[in-house]
Scaffold this motif. Structure first.
Motif, mmCIF file in Angstrom:
data_model
loop_
_atom_site.group_PDB
_atom_site.id
_atom_site.type_symbol
_atom_site.label_atom_id
_atom_site.label_comp_id
_atom_site.label_asym_id
_atom_site.label_seq_id
_atom_site.Cartn_x
_atom_site.Cartn_y
_atom_site.Cartn_z
ATOM 1 N N THR A 154 -8.316 8.028 -5.650
ATOM 2 C CA THR A 154 -9.565 8.158 -6.389
ATOM 3 C C THR A 154 -9.372 7.702 -7.825
ATOM 4 O OG1 THR A 154 -11.371 9.680 -6.957
ATOM 5 C CG2 THR A 154 -9.133 10.531 -7.162
ATOM 6 N N ARG B 243 -11.647 3.071 -1.270
ATOM 7 C CA ARG B 243 -12.732 3.077 -0.287
ATOM 8 C C ARG B 243 -12.391 3.912 0.947
ATOM 9 N NH1 ARG B 243 -16.796 -0.750 -1.032
ATOM 10 N NH2 ARG B 243 -16.436 -2.155 -2.801
ATOM 11 N N ARG B 244 -11.111 3.947 1.318
ATOM 12 C CA ARG B 244 -10.700 4.730 2.489
ATOM 13 C C ARG B 244 -10.435 6.198 2.142
ATOM 14 N NH1 ARG B 244 -8.956 1.822 7.019
ATOM 15 N NH2 ARG B 244 -8.767 3.900 7.934
ATOM 16 N N GLY B 245 -10.506 6.557 0.857
ATOM 17 C CA GLY B 245 -10.391 7.952 0.454
ATOM 18 C C GLY B 245 -9.001 8.456 0.186
ATOM 19 N N TYR B 246 -7.997 7.561 0.171
ATOM 20 C CA TYR B 246 -6.631 8.003 -0.108
ATOM 21 C C TYR B 246 -6.352 8.092 -1.607
ATOM 22 C CZ TYR B 246 -5.667 7.240 4.826
ATOM 23 O OH TYR B 246 -5.702 7.308 6.199
ATOM 24 N N ASP C 114 -8.477 -1.121 -4.324
ATOM 25 C CA ASP C 114 -9.875 -1.019 -3.923
ATOM 26 C C ASP C 114 -9.991 -0.471 -2.502
ATOM 27 O OD1 ASP C 114 -12.808 -1.757 -4.338
ATOM 28 O OD2 ASP C 114 -12.330 -2.860 -2.490
ATOM 29 N N ARG C 115 -9.144 -0.956 -1.578
ATOM 30 C CA ARG C 115 -9.192 -0.473 -0.201
ATOM 31 C C ARG C 115 -8.765 0.990 -0.110
ATOM 32 N NH1 ARG C 115 -12.803 -2.262 1.928
ATOM 33 N NH2 ARG C 115 -12.090 -1.165 3.796
ATOM 34 N N LEU C 116 -7.737 1.375 -0.855
ATOM 35 C CA LEU C 116 -7.275 2.758 -0.824
ATOM 36 C C LEU C 116 -8.333 3.705 -1.366
ATOM 37 C CD1 LEU C 116 -3.554 2.288 -1.941
ATOM 38 C CD2 LEU C 116 -4.362 2.916 0.343
ATOM 39 N N GLY D 16 0.809 -1.210 0.000
ATOM 40 C CA GLY D 16 0.000 0.000 0.000
ATOM 41 C C GLY D 16 0.842 1.260 0.000
ATOM 42 N N THR E 64 -5.814 11.436 -3.586
ATOM 43 C CA THR E 64 -6.686 12.503 -3.121
ATOM 44 C C THR E 64 -5.879 13.427 -2.211
ATOM 45 O OG1 THR E 64 -7.392 11.367 -1.113
ATOM 46 C CG2 THR E 64 -8.593 10.852 -3.153
ATOM 47 N N LYS F 15 -6.380 13.501 1.002
ATOM 48 C CA LYS F 15 -6.534 13.015 2.375
ATOM 49 C C LYS F 15 -5.209 12.986 3.123
ATOM 50 C CE LYS F 15 -8.722 9.494 5.217
ATOM 51 N NZ LYS F 15 -9.607 8.308 5.268
#
Length: 261
Positions: free
Chosen positions: A61, A56-59, A52-54, A17, A71, A73
């Motif tokens: 887009t 969904r967590r907003g880091y 997909d997790r990144l 990640g 993003t 974030k």
């Protein structure tokens, strides 16, 4: 810690990640999953769940359908870091005063992981001026801010700061460069032509902590304003800059957290 000991605590998923975030931070326009995999020398399938997790967590887009981009974030999280937030909260009103009195822009810079980093920017009050984006990482060697951050540290700290860059910059710590740092320290500020923009003179002064070491540098990218005859000249601007950093240093000495890393 030995290599064997560090391997014992490896977290492959976390490493993957972080690899993605660091890669996306270095490019404009985003990358596709296949491009990410190619640059990291991995199979595209390895990154599907992580991306997909990144997202969904907003880091991260999605842009243009199949491209991934960072993003804001992470930037927002960095602004929540208490010492930086406190330093900026003290500095911004004084930076605004400096911009009004000098008719010039200014920026506040700290050291972070081998580079100088802009943590606050104040625009010039006129309709144009020189500015730099908050969050920009700039050179220790080619900027007034970097020179000041190095000049007002001990020799051992300078060596550590340069080594943290990781790009083999130790060779630039020449006798001439060290003499330059001593000159800056003795007169209290740096004045140098910009290495990035013609016609700009960088004026940089240190914000000092209670131990008289630099916790930040305040820099004015000075430009001669030929259509603003009331604008202070460069000598007056140096005095205004010095007064601003003196006031901010007094706040730092009174309890502002030292932001050195």
């Amino acid at each position: 810690m030995s290599e064997d000991e560090s391997d014992r605590y490896r977290a492959p998923a976390l490493d993957k990640g972080l690899d993605i975030l660091e890669l996306l931070a270095a490019v404009d326009g985003g990358l596709t999953q296949a491009e990410i995999a190619k640059r990291l020398d991995r199979s595209p399938n390895e990154f599907y769940r992580m991306l997909d997790r990144l997202v969904r967590r907003g880091y991260v887009t999605r842009i243009d359908g199949d491209r991934f981009s960072l993003t804001l974030k992470l930037f927002g999280l960095a602004q929540l870091h208490a010492p930086v937030r406190r330093l900026v909260s003290f500095a911004v009103p004084l930076m605004r005063e400096l911009a009004e009195s000098s008719r010039q822009a200014n920026q506040l810079v700290v050291f972070d992981r081998g580079n100088a980093v802009v943590i606050a920017q104040q625009e010039a009050p006129g309709y144009w001026g020189i500015s730099i984006r908050v969050g920009s990482r700039i050179s220790l060697f080619d900027t007034g801010s970097g020179h000041v951050l190095l000049a007002f540290r001990s020799a051992r700290e300078r060596e550590r700061m340069v080594a943290e860059n990781g790009n083999g910059l130790e060779s630039r710590m020449t006798p001439d460069f060290l003499a330059r740092l001593e000159l800056i320290r003795s007169r209290g500020y740096e004045m140098m032509p910009s290495a990035q923009t013609a016609g700009v003179i960088n004026l940089s002064s240190p914000v000092l902590g209670a131990d008289t070491m630099a916790i930040a540098a305040l820099t004015v990218p000075y430009i001669t304003l030929i259509n603003t005859p009331v604008a202070p000249d460069i000598s007056t601007t140096i005095q205004l800059l010095g007064e601003t950093t003196r006031r901010l240093s007094e706040m730092a000495g009174a309890g502002l957290t030292d932001e050195r890393t």
